[in-house]
Write a protein that holds these residues in place. Sequence first.
Motif, PDB file in Angstrom:
ATOM      1  N   THR A  70      35.954  20.828  32.103  1.00 19.94           N
ATOM      2  CA  THR A  70      34.842  20.353  32.934  1.00 19.94           C
ATOM      3  C   THR A  70      35.242  20.463  34.400  1.00 19.94           C
ATOM      4  OG1 THR A  70      34.144  18.812  31.206  1.00 19.94           O
ATOM      5  CG2 THR A  70      33.331  18.403  33.432  1.00 19.94           C
ATOM      6  N   GLN A  71      34.407  21.153  35.176  1.00 15.09           N
ATOM      7  CA  GLN A  71      34.703  21.403  36.578  1.00 15.09           C
ATOM      8  C   GLN A  71      33.523  20.968  37.450  1.00 15.09           C
ATOM      9  OE1 GLN A  71      37.592  22.493  37.794  1.00 15.09           O
ATOM     10  NE2 GLN A  71      38.503  22.761  35.737  1.00 15.09           N
ATOM     11  N   PRO A  72      33.810  20.518  38.694  1.00 17.89           N
ATOM     12  CA  PRO A  72      32.716  20.154  39.607  1.00 17.89           C
ATOM     13  C   PRO A  72      32.081  21.401  40.220  1.00 17.89           C
ATOM     14  CG  PRO A  72      34.833  19.810  40.674  1.00 17.89           C
ATOM     15  CD  PRO A  72      35.135  20.227  39.264  1.00 17.89           C
ATOM     16  N   PHE A  73      30.778  21.437  40.256  1.00 20.90           N
ATOM     17  CA  PHE A  73      30.037  22.535  40.882  1.00 20.90           C
ATOM     18  C   PHE A  73      29.122  21.948  41.951  1.00 20.90           C
ATOM     19  CE2 PHE A  73      31.476  24.457  37.040  1.00 20.90           C
ATOM     20  CZ  PHE A  73      31.595  25.810  37.315  1.00 20.90           C
ATOM     21  N   ASN A  74      29.131  22.604  43.116  1.00 22.23           N
ATOM     22  CA  ASN A  74      28.333  22.130  44.237  1.00 22.23           C
ATOM     23  C   ASN A  74      27.089  22.989  44.412  1.00 22.23           C
ATOM     24  OD1 ASN A  74      30.214  20.054  45.560  1.00 22.23           O
ATOM     25  ND2 ASN A  74      31.531  21.847  45.381  1.00 22.23           N
ATOM     26  N   THR A 318      25.146  18.677  47.023  1.00 19.64           N
ATOM     27  CA  THR A 318      25.306  17.830  45.837  1.00 19.64           C
ATOM     28  C   THR A 318      26.319  18.424  44.869  1.00 19.64           C
ATOM     29  OG1 THR A 318      23.453  18.953  44.771  1.00 19.64           O
ATOM     30  CG2 THR A 318      22.959  16.945  46.023  1.00 19.64           C
ATOM     31  N   THR A 319      26.975  17.542  44.075  1.00 19.11           N
ATOM     32  CA  THR A 319      28.018  17.951  43.135  1.00 19.11           C
ATOM     33  C   THR A 319      27.621  17.586  41.708  1.00 19.11           C
ATOM     34  OG1 THR A 319      29.726  17.641  44.806  1.00 19.11           O
ATOM     35  CG2 THR A 319      30.454  17.729  42.512  1.00 19.11           C
ATOM     36  N   THR A 320      27.755  18.554  40.777  1.00 17.07           N
ATOM     37  CA  THR A 320      27.476  18.337  39.352  1.00 17.07           C
ATOM     38  C   THR A 320      28.615  18.945  38.550  1.00 17.07           C
ATOM     39  OG1 THR A 320      25.115  18.545  39.819  1.00 17.07           O
ATOM     40  CG2 THR A 320      25.776  18.616  37.520  1.00 17.07           C
ATOM     41  N   GLU A 321      28.970  18.306  37.420  1.00 15.93           N
ATOM     42  CA  GLU A 321      30.054  18.802  36.573  1.00 15.93           C
ATOM     43  C   GLU A 321      29.504  19.599  35.391  1.00 15.93           C
ATOM     44  OE1 GLU A 321      32.542  15.564  35.467  1.00 15.93           O
ATOM     45  OE2 GLU A 321      33.614  15.558  37.381  1.00 15.93           O
ATOM     46  N   TYR A 322      30.144  20.766  35.121  1.00 14.01           N
ATOM     47  CA  TYR A 322      29.739  21.641  34.021  1.00 14.01           C
ATOM     48  C   TYR A 322      30.976  22.124  33.282  1.00 14.01           C
ATOM     49  CZ  TYR A 322      25.222  22.047  36.440  1.00 14.01           C
ATOM     50  OH  TYR A 322      24.026  21.784  37.052  1.00 14.01           O
ATOM     51  N   PRO A 323      30.842  22.478  31.973  1.00 13.21           N
ATOM     52  CA  PRO A 323      31.950  23.148  31.273  1.00 13.21           C
ATOM     53  C   PRO A 323      32.133  24.544  31.848  1.00 13.21           C
ATOM     54  CG  PRO A 323      29.985  23.051  29.883  1.00 13.21           C
ATOM     55  CD  PRO A 323      29.693  22.218  31.095  1.00 13.21           C
ATOM     56  N   ALA A 324      33.379  24.928  32.048  1.00 12.75           N
ATOM     57  CA  ALA A 324      33.616  26.190  32.751  1.00 12.75           C
ATOM     58  C   ALA A 324      34.932  26.816  32.322  1.00 12.75           C
ATOM     59  CB  ALA A 324      33.616  25.943  34.258  1.00 12.75           C
TER      60      ALA A 324
END
Length: 388
Positions: A70-74, A318-324
């Motif tokens: 899980t990584q943060p995506f902006n 904004t920051t959202t977490e996704y599997p990556a």
Amino acid sequence: MKNISNKLSSSIYGKGLLLVAIMVLASCNSKEKSTVPNEDSSVEIENPDVITLTETQFASGNMEIGKITTQPFNTIVKANGMFAVPPENQADVSAYFAGYVKDISLLPGDAVKKGQTLFTIENPEYVQAQQDFLEAKGRLNYLKSDYERQKELMADNVTSKKNFLKAESEYTVTLAQYQSLKKKLSLMNINPNTLSGENIRSVISVPSPISGYATTINATKGMYLNPSDVAITVTNTDNLHIELKIFEKDLPMVKEGQPINVRLQNDMTNVYKGKVHLVNKAINIQDRTVDIHGDLVNESDAKLFAPGMYIEGEILTTTTEYPALPMEAVANIDNDYFVLVKENDTTFRRVLVKIGATNNDFIQIVNADDFDVNTEFLTKGAYNLITE
């Protein structure tokens, strides 16, 4: 005759039996040959989606294994702009008084200090200004003394009011001339306190108002400069900042303090960090953009750049977490995206995946639920194997 006919029939019958026997044997031989397996049919057809690697290949290719994390995506607002300096860090230097350039030795890029002489100019009119000042200074001492004397006499009713007013007027006018000429000499970079008849000069120096670098030089030796002519531009790059333009639709997403990734237009590999310092409240009505001012996080990076260099910026909102997975783990083939899934110690299987956003060298795997949480992927060195 009958015996001859019987012999002939017997001969024909025997030949027929022989022919039938030959045909049966040929048929048997044909069947036996058809039962012999073809050499090609014993070769297994290779699966193009399965790749086998030896330990040596794995090690020499510096390959790595990893899992989906899980990584943060902006959410990114892209913008273009340039490096710039605050208004107080740039000075257009001109002479306050017209004259001919006598000496100038600076080159673009030379460092200068505040108060350092940038160039000198010459004009006979400078002599007249110094002469007028010395004359006003000499008269002022006498007129001041006379004014004070007339003031005392006026108090004792010894002198007439006319004489007093005349002395007062002459002293006041001369004092104004003296103060005016004193200020004028200061602008000429001539010290009025040390000026005398012996050190009157026709050449004056023009100092630098700030420390920095001579970035533009328009003056040349012998050139006649008017007070409105810009001779030299001095720029202090210590407070180099980021100036970006965003479209008005992105304005609600941008706030002070948000991170900025900065890249040079001719070098997209190196990323420099900044942050939003100020958001302009006015919209440019011509191109419907808003100015964004930012600061470099690492102040030493400012030495690498110069004002006016074009840049491309990404403002991280904004920051959202996704599997990556790392971007190196995913290969694009005709707009389809593939990864290599580990099946055993030496075998990997090519699998189609759906991707989403990218950020910080990671790429979102939209269909991550299709894989077990313990599934391992070739995260480094996969691209060349997938596209081969």
